[in-house]
Design a protein around this motif. Sequence first.
Motif, short mmCIF file in Angstrom:
data_model
loop_
_atom_site.label_atom_id
_atom_site.label_comp_id
_atom_site.label_asym_id
_atom_site.label_seq_id
_atom_site.Cartn_x
_atom_site.Cartn_y
_atom_site.Cartn_z
N ILE A 167 0.83 -1.20 0.00
CA ILE A 167 0.00 0.00 0.00
C ILE A 167 0.87 1.25 0.00
O ILE A 167 0.64 2.19 -0.77
N ALA A 168 1.88 1.26 0.85
CA ALA A 168 2.75 2.43 0.95
C ALA A 168 3.49 2.68 -0.36
O ALA A 168 3.60 3.82 -0.82
N ARG A 169 3.98 1.60 -0.97
CA ARG A 169 4.70 1.75 -2.23
C ARG A 169 3.78 2.22 -3.34
O ARG A 169 4.13 3.09 -4.14
N ALA A 170 2.60 1.64 -3.40
CA ALA A 170 1.64 2.04 -4.44
C ALA A 170 1.28 3.51 -4.31
O ALA A 170 1.29 4.25 -5.30
N ARG A 171 0.98 3.93 -3.10
CA ARG A 171 0.60 5.33 -2.90
C ARG A 171 1.76 6.26 -3.27
O ARG A 171 1.56 7.30 -3.92
N LEU A 172 2.97 5.91 -2.87
CA LEU A 172 4.13 6.75 -3.15
C LEU A 172 4.35 6.90 -4.65
O LEU A 172 4.48 8.01 -5.17
N VAL A 173 4.39 5.76 -5.37
CA VAL A 173 4.67 5.80 -6.80
C VAL A 173 3.54 6.49 -7.56
O VAL A 173 3.78 7.34 -8.43
N LEU A 174 2.30 6.16 -7.21
CA LEU A 174 1.16 6.77 -7.91
C LEU A 174 1.10 8.28 -7.68
O LEU A 174 0.90 9.06 -8.62
N ALA A 175 1.29 8.71 -6.45
CA ALA A 175 1.19 10.13 -6.15
C ALA A 175 2.35 10.91 -6.76
O ALA A 175 2.14 12.00 -7.32
N ARG A 176 3.56 10.37 -6.69
CA ARG A 176 4.71 11.07 -7.26
C ARG A 176 4.56 11.16 -8.78
O ARG A 176 4.88 12.19 -9.38
N THR A 177 4.12 10.10 -9.39
CA THR A 177 3.93 10.12 -10.84
C THR A 177 2.88 11.16 -11.23
O THR A 177 3.06 11.92 -12.18
N ALA A 178 1.78 11.19 -10.48
CA ALA A 178 0.70 12.13 -10.78
C ALA A 178 1.14 13.58 -10.63
O ALA A 178 0.56 14.48 -11.25
N SER A 179 2.17 13.82 -9.83
CA SER A 179 2.61 15.19 -9.57
C SER A 179 3.48 15.77 -10.68
O SER A 179 3.80 16.96 -10.66
N ARG A 180 3.85 14.94 -11.67
CA ARG A 180 4.78 15.38 -12.71
C ARG A 180 4.07 15.58 -14.04
O ARG A 180 3.02 15.01 -14.30
N SER A 181 4.69 16.36 -14.89
CA SER A 181 4.21 16.54 -16.26
C SER A 181 4.69 15.37 -17.11
O SER A 181 5.75 14.79 -16.85
N ALA A 182 3.92 15.04 -18.12
CA ALA A 182 4.29 13.94 -19.01
C ALA A 182 5.46 14.34 -19.91
O ALA A 182 5.47 15.43 -20.48
N GLN A 183 6.42 13.45 -20.02
CA GLN A 183 7.53 13.62 -20.97
C GLN A 183 7.18 12.82 -22.22
O GLN A 183 6.92 11.62 -22.13
N LEU A 184 7.21 13.47 -23.36
CA LEU A 184 6.69 12.85 -24.58
C LEU A 184 7.73 12.78 -25.69
O LEU A 184 7.40 12.84 -26.86
N ALA A 185 8.99 12.61 -25.35
CA ALA A 185 10.03 12.59 -26.38
C ALA A 185 10.90 11.35 -26.31
O ALA A 185 12.04 11.35 -26.76
N CYS A 186 10.35 10.26 -25.77
CA CYS A 186 11.15 9.04 -25.69
C CYS A 186 11.03 8.19 -26.96
O CYS A 186 11.91 7.39 -27.27
N PHE A 187 9.89 8.33 -27.67
CA PHE A 187 9.64 7.67 -28.95
C PHE A 187 9.74 6.14 -28.89
O PHE A 187 9.98 5.49 -29.90
N GLY A 188 9.56 5.57 -27.71
CA GLY A 188 9.57 4.11 -27.60
C GLY A 188 10.92 3.47 -27.85
O GLY A 188 10.99 2.28 -28.17
N LEU A 189 11.99 4.23 -27.66
CA LEU A 189 13.33 3.70 -27.96
C LEU A 189 13.80 2.64 -26.96
O LEU A 189 14.81 1.99 -27.19
N HIS A 190 13.05 2.44 -25.88
CA HIS A 190 13.43 1.40 -24.93
C HIS A 190 13.43 0.03 -25.61
O HIS A 190 14.31 -0.79 -25.32
N GLU A 191 12.46 -0.23 -26.48
CA GLU A 191 12.43 -1.53 -27.17
C GLU A 191 13.62 -1.68 -28.11
O GLU A 191 14.14 -2.78 -28.29
N TRP A 192 14.04 -0.60 -28.72
CA TRP A 192 15.20 -0.64 -29.60
C TRP A 192 16.47 -0.89 -28.80
O TRP A 192 17.37 -1.62 -29.25
N ALA A 193 16.54 -0.29 -27.61
CA ALA A 193 17.72 -0.47 -26.76
C ALA A 193 17.82 -1.90 -26.24
O ALA A 193 18.91 -2.35 -25.86
N MET A 194 16.72 -2.63 -26.24
CA MET A 194 16.74 -4.01 -25.76
C MET A 194 17.35 -4.98 -26.78
O MET A 194 17.66 -6.13 -26.44
#
Length: 288
Positions: free
Chosen positions: A101-128
């Motif tokens: 519960i504590a981990r879920a609340r922490l990650v969800l709340a911290r994520t919600a507090s930030r603006s979306a970054q939209l310049a990754c272009f899905g390159l994580h799959e390419w890096a794999m």
Amino acid sequence: MSTILDREQWPARERAHEARIDDLTRGHRERAGRGEPHPVEDFLFHYYRNPLGHLRRWHPGARFVLAGAEERAGRRFYRMDDDAHLGVDVASFAAEREGVIARARLVLARTASRSAQLACFGLHEWAMVYRAGERPEAVRHPWPLRLGVGGTEDVVESHTIRCTHYDAYRFFTEPAAPRNTVTPTRERQPALEQPGCLHAGMDLYRWAFKLVPVVPSELVADCFDLARRIRVLDMRASPYDLRDLGYEPVAIETPTGKAVYVAAQREFAAEGAGLRARLLAELDHAGL
């Protein structure tokens, strides 16, 4: 204060949930029966490892109690009150799942507090697959690379990789890892997670499932449905050629492909923000 669902109301909700999950998982179940793997949809079942039967099982959530549900009194994390209404035993859930519960609340709340970054272009799959070759044992999926080995390496080397998600980054090939602008770790997850990340959007399903039965099954299903659609974009934008499976590529190496990816990413981020808020609201209502 919990809302009472009578014997006519809650079975209808249960049937609707079961039918929805059956519809969302039909293709996977049919393929599993034939022993047929699928590089896109299998991820949701193999990576998250949430049993399909548990996903299908309906829970009302902590906001509701059920009348006429005496036969379910023995279910884990439920209790019968003095009026013979069955509801979630929030106290026992909190005692056993305090860390989750504590981990879920922490990650969800911290994520919600930030603006979306939209310049990754899905390159994580390419890096794999970067400099891993085309050997089946060296890449994550036994499907051809759309641009071949050389073309895939060119895409990685001509872009900046900005992956903030540890569970994507940890599958980078050794040559790709130093190319990332950050070094995600499990410990840094609350500090790095951001709502534009496709994997953060898919992980809403992970958190929702971990918070059952406090979270209602309808919300879990909403998160699962979002994860399915995000996964399709994730693999359409990957280096793999999946056209034989009906997935047209999003060519993120081109300006047009980048624009398509970012537009979809922005829509998923907005939908994910709503689901994230709902998950936090359920925790708030339960006093967790």
